[in-house]
Design a protein around this motif. Structure first.
Motif, PDB file in Angstrom:
ATOM      1  N   MET A 127       0.807  -1.218   0.000  1.00 45.11           N
ATOM      2  CA  MET A 127       0.000   0.000   0.000  1.00 45.11           C
ATOM      3  C   MET A 127       0.842   1.270   0.000  1.00 45.11           C
ATOM      4  O   MET A 127       0.555   2.203  -0.742  1.00 45.11           O
ATOM      5  N   ILE A 128       1.865   1.332   0.854  1.00 48.02           N
ATOM      6  CA  ILE A 128       2.678   2.544   0.973  1.00 48.02           C
ATOM      7  C   ILE A 128       3.769   2.532  -0.093  1.00 48.02           C
ATOM      8  O   ILE A 128       4.659   1.684  -0.080  1.00 48.02           O
ATOM      9  N   LEU A 129       3.683   3.462  -1.016  1.00 48.82           N
ATOM     10  CA  LEU A 129       4.665   3.553  -2.093  1.00 48.82           C
ATOM     11  C   LEU A 129       5.966   4.185  -1.597  1.00 48.82           C
ATOM     12  O   LEU A 129       7.052   3.766  -1.975  1.00 48.82           O
ATOM     13  N   PHE A 130       5.841   5.215  -0.759  1.00 48.03           N
ATOM     14  CA  PHE A 130       7.014   5.861  -0.176  1.00 48.03           C
ATOM     15  C   PHE A 130       6.570   6.709   1.011  1.00 48.03           C
ATOM     16  O   PHE A 130       5.401   7.090   1.133  1.00 48.03           O
ATOM     17  N   PHE A 131       7.517   6.978   1.893  1.00 49.89           N
ATOM     18  CA  PHE A 131       7.322   7.886   3.025  1.00 49.89           C
ATOM     19  C   PHE A 131       8.691   8.472   3.320  1.00 49.89           C
ATOM     20  O   PHE A 131       9.602   7.766   3.758  1.00 49.89           O
ATOM     21  N   LEU A 132       8.877   9.771   3.049  1.00 49.24           N
ATOM     22  CA  LEU A 132      10.200  10.377   3.143  1.00 49.24           C
ATOM     23  C   LEU A 132      10.098  11.828   3.587  1.00 49.24           C
ATOM     24  O   LEU A 132       9.017  12.398   3.677  1.00 49.24           O
ATOM     25  N   THR A 133      11.256  12.409   3.896  1.00 50.81           N
ATOM     26  CA  THR A 133      11.315  13.806   4.309  1.00 50.81           C
ATOM     27  C   THR A 133      12.373  14.542   3.512  1.00 50.81           C
ATOM     28  O   THR A 133      13.423  13.980   3.181  1.00 50.81           O
ATOM     29  N   SER A 134      12.102  15.795   3.200  1.00 50.02           N
ATOM     30  CA  SER A 134      13.090  16.637   2.522  1.00 50.02           C
ATOM     31  C   SER A 134      14.032  17.282   3.526  1.00 50.02           C
ATOM     32  O   SER A 134      15.037  17.875   3.152  1.00 50.02           O
ATOM     33  N   THR A 135      13.686  17.190   4.812  1.00 49.45           N
ATOM     34  CA  THR A 135      14.487  17.826   5.864  1.00 49.45           C
ATOM     35  C   THR A 135      14.718  16.828   6.996  1.00 49.45           C
ATOM     36  O   THR A 135      14.044  16.874   8.021  1.00 49.45           O
ATOM     37  N   PRO A 136      15.663  15.884   6.835  1.00 43.48           N
ATOM     38  CA  PRO A 136      15.903  14.882   7.876  1.00 43.48           C
ATOM     39  C   PRO A 136      16.496  15.458   9.151  1.00 43.48           C
ATOM     40  O   PRO A 136      16.478  14.812  10.190  1.00 43.48           O
ATOM     41  N   CYS A 147       6.604  13.687   3.017  1.00 44.97           N
ATOM     42  CA  CYS A 147       5.844  13.329   1.820  1.00 44.97           C
ATOM     43  C   CYS A 147       5.544  11.833   1.826  1.00 44.97           C
ATOM     44  O   CYS A 147       6.363  11.037   2.302  1.00 44.97           O
ATOM     45  N   TYR A 148       4.391  11.466   1.298  1.00 41.96           N
ATOM     46  CA  TYR A 148       4.023  10.054   1.230  1.00 41.96           C
ATOM     47  C   TYR A 148       3.213   9.789  -0.028  1.00 41.96           C
ATOM     48  O   TYR A 148       2.675  10.705  -0.667  1.00 41.96           O
ATOM     49  N   GLY A 149       3.133   8.513  -0.370  1.00 39.56           N
ATOM     50  CA  GLY A 149       2.287   8.076  -1.464  1.00 39.56           C
ATOM     51  C   GLY A 149       1.732   6.705  -1.125  1.00 39.56           C
ATOM     52  O   GLY A 149       2.463   5.850  -0.620  1.00 39.56           O
TER      53      GLY A 149
END
Length: 204
Positions: A127-136, A147-149
């Motif tokens: 189900m979860i395509l990605f889950f990431l941050t631009s500012t770690p 951001c997520y998809g």
């Protein structure tokens, strides 16, 4: 005469107990001259190739500002934004100089390219395509972009609690952690089955 002499001594002693004004003034001047990055973030934090993101920054007590990789001629400002169109996942570093030096970094992820070190897992799942941050990593009090998809999900939630999220193949939102925080994205199917991914935003 004795009373007048005693009164004079009391006034003199009271004046001696006060801290020297010049030292206090110098201390206040030193504190106010500290160079600070007030904010530095990108929106959105996830792009498709050819798309554009907006980077915003704000600085205080800085005489010069620069960003690496160089994308624009910057000047000190409390709030200024500009646009970038990176061809691949890129880490941008802002440096503000004045009486001192302050730096901050963010990551803009470009889909189809390698994820930047320190970002969240972009591993494809059911189900979860990605889950990431631009500012770690962010200074205390500044926002981070997550951001997520998802696909095939009927509901999406985030913990610690944040904005209300909707199932989407690409969506970004901001959080403002007070301390280093691990965020958990959970996607739910209509039958109640769930799946989750985690990422951590470090506060320095």
């Amino acid at each position: 005469m004795m009373r007048i002499l005693c009164l004079g001594l009391l006034i003199l002693c009271a004046g001696c107990s006060r801290p020297p004004q010049p030292a206090a003034a110098r201390k206040e001047e030193k504190v106010s001259a500290e160079t600070k990055i007030l904010h530095f973030y990108a929106s959105p934090g996830l792009l498709a190739p050819g798309e554009t993101a907006t980077i915003c920054y704000g600085v205080e007590n800085a005489t010069a500002v620069e960003i690496n990789p160089l994308v624009d001629e910057l000047r000190p400002a409390f709030n200024r934004c500009f646009q970038v169109s990176p061809r691949q996942t890129t880490t941008y570093t802002l440096t503000a100089t004045g009486a001192g030096t302050s730096t901050a970094s963010l990551v803009i992820n470009v889909s189809g390219t390698a994820a930047a070190k320190g970002g969240a897992s972009a591993q494809k799942s059911q189900m979860i395509l990605f889950f990431l941050t631009s500012t770690p990593s962010v200074p205390a009090g500044l926002p981070a972009t997550l951001c997520y998809g998802v696909t095939g999900a009927a509901k999406v939630s985030i913990t610690p609690p944040g904005p209300v999220l909707e199932p989407s193949e690409r969506h970004c939102f901001t959080v403002k952690p007070a301390t280093t925080t691990t965020y958990t994205l959970t996607a739910f199917k209509k039958d109640g089955a769930s799946e989750l991914q985690r990422l951590t935003v470090a506060v320095r």
